[in-house]
Design a protein around this motif. Structure first.
Motif, PDB file in Angstrom:
ATOM      1  N   SER A  55      -8.189  14.118  12.891  1.00  0.00           N
ATOM      2  CA  SER A  55      -9.383  14.956  12.780  1.00  0.00           C
ATOM      3  C   SER A  55     -10.369  14.674  13.902  1.00  0.00           C
ATOM      4  O   SER A  55     -10.909  15.593  14.520  1.00  0.00           O
ATOM      5  N   GLN A  56     -10.596  13.393  14.192  1.00  0.00           N
ATOM      6  CA  GLN A  56     -11.538  13.032  15.245  1.00  0.00           C
ATOM      7  C   GLN A  56     -11.005  13.414  16.615  1.00  0.00           C
ATOM      8  O   GLN A  56     -11.766  13.820  17.503  1.00  0.00           O
ATOM      9  N   LEU A  57      -9.701  13.301  16.809  1.00  0.00           N
ATOM     10  CA  LEU A  57      -9.115  13.553  18.115  1.00  0.00           C
ATOM     11  C   LEU A  57      -9.019  15.039  18.421  1.00  0.00           C
ATOM     12  O   LEU A  57      -9.220  15.468  19.569  1.00  0.00           O
ATOM     13  N   ASN A  62      -9.515  22.876  21.822  1.00  0.00           N
ATOM     14  CA  ASN A  62      -9.166  24.238  21.464  1.00  0.00           C
ATOM     15  C   ASN A  62      -7.911  24.243  20.609  1.00  0.00           C
ATOM     16  O   ASN A  62      -7.210  23.229  20.486  1.00  0.00           O
ATOM     17  N   THR A  63      -7.597  25.401  20.056  1.00  0.00           N
ATOM     18  CA  THR A  63      -6.426  25.497  19.186  1.00  0.00           C
ATOM     19  C   THR A  63      -5.149  25.176  19.939  1.00  0.00           C
ATOM     20  O   THR A  63      -4.196  24.635  19.366  1.00  0.00           O
ATOM     21  N   GLY A  64      -5.096  25.472  21.237  1.00  0.00           N
ATOM     22  CA  GLY A  64      -3.889  25.208  22.017  1.00  0.00           C
ATOM     23  C   GLY A  64      -3.535  23.740  22.124  1.00  0.00           C
ATOM     24  O   GLY A  64      -2.367  23.396  22.316  1.00  0.00           O
ATOM     25  N   GLY A  65      -4.536  22.872  21.994  1.00  0.00           N
ATOM     26  CA  GLY A  65      -4.252  21.442  22.088  1.00  0.00           C
ATOM     27  C   GLY A  65      -3.828  20.807  20.793  1.00  0.00           C
ATOM     28  O   GLY A  65      -3.392  19.648  20.789  1.00  0.00           O
ATOM     29  N   ASN A 225      -7.886  20.705  30.463  1.00  0.00           N
ATOM     30  CA  ASN A 225      -6.897  21.633  31.029  1.00  0.00           C
ATOM     31  C   ASN A 225      -6.412  22.694  30.031  1.00  0.00           C
ATOM     32  O   ASN A 225      -5.403  23.344  30.292  1.00  0.00           O
ATOM     33  N   ILE A 226      -7.080  22.818  28.887  1.00  0.00           N
ATOM     34  CA  ILE A 226      -6.662  23.854  27.938  1.00  0.00           C
ATOM     35  C   ILE A 226      -7.833  24.800  27.666  1.00  0.00           C
ATOM     36  O   ILE A 226      -8.975  24.500  27.988  1.00  0.00           O
TER      37      ILE A 226
END
Length: 226
Positions: A55-57, A62-65, A225-226
């Motif tokens: 959760s923290q990370l 973004n959703t892509g990560g 980068n995302i």
């Protein structure tokens, strides 16, 4: 003397088998690799900590990560297991080897860079030149930012290696001092052993914190980068 101190970082062999391979395989079965009918307190605590970490990370990303969550969590648990198992007597810590840490850092860092170049090449290249830079400083800053970009995986690997190596060396030096002082000055040896216990507790914390920092920095690189 110095040679004997650094001998602990050389992979020993037992019955012709290098201990580094055993040290790499053992964490795969630790601590909760098999299914069970009911969860005990340890597995419940472990699940809660993993959920908090994910959760923290992943919240700032973004959703892509979010698809990287499983790999980051697995790698962090793997690094923590190796670091903690390396603190036991007669064991070997693979993460004290710079070559192994670079093997973790370089591919993951390169993957984040490639993702950035594919998804948002303009923004990724824009990181090499801060906005509002005076024209005469543009070539210098581009070179500096490029060097800082390529030095990131080296910093990841060296940070993990240096912290664990320094802790192991201090533990060995102080434990050697305890054995030497015990027959000569028992009181001083007792005080030194107290320092050794405190240092061991600190090294346990360092083993967990360095694994977390390794993954946290990778997540920051991915976030750019995302």
């Amino acid at each position: 003397m110095m040679t004997s101190l650094f001998d602990q970082f050389a992979s020993q062999k037992f019955m012709g088998i290098s201990l580094i391979f055993i040290a790499l395989i053992v964490p795969l079965f630790f601590p909760n690799s098999f299914p069970r009918w009911t969860n005990n307190r340890f597995s419940t605590t472990q699940t809660w900590l993993i959920n908090r970490f994910v959760s923290q990370l992943m919240t700032p990303m973004n959703t892509g990560g979010h698809k990287w969550a499983l790999m980051f969590t697995s790698l962090m648990l793997y690094l923590i297991s190796m670091n903690l198992l390396g603190l036991l007597p007669y064991t070997f810590t693979p993460t004290t080897q710079l070559s192994m840490n670079m093997g973790f850092a370089v591919p993951l860092w390169l993957a984040t860079v490639i993702i950035g170049m594919l998804n948002q090449p303009t923004a990724s290249l824009g990181h090499l030149l801060p906005e509002g830079t005076p024209t005469p400083l543009i070539p210098v800053l581009v070179v500096i930012e490029t060097i800082s970009l390529f030095i990131r995986p080296l910093a990841l690997g060296v940070r993990l290696t240096a912290n664990l190596t320094a802790g192991h060396l201090l533990i060995q030096l102080i434990s050697t001092a305890v054995f030497v002082l015990l027959p000569l000055m028992p009181t001083v040896a007792l005080l030194t052993s107290t320092v050794l216990v405190m240092l061991t507790l600190l090294e346990v914390a360092v083993a967990m914190i360095q694994a977390y920092v390794f993954i946290l920095l990778l997540s920051l690189y991915l976030q750019e980068n995302i």
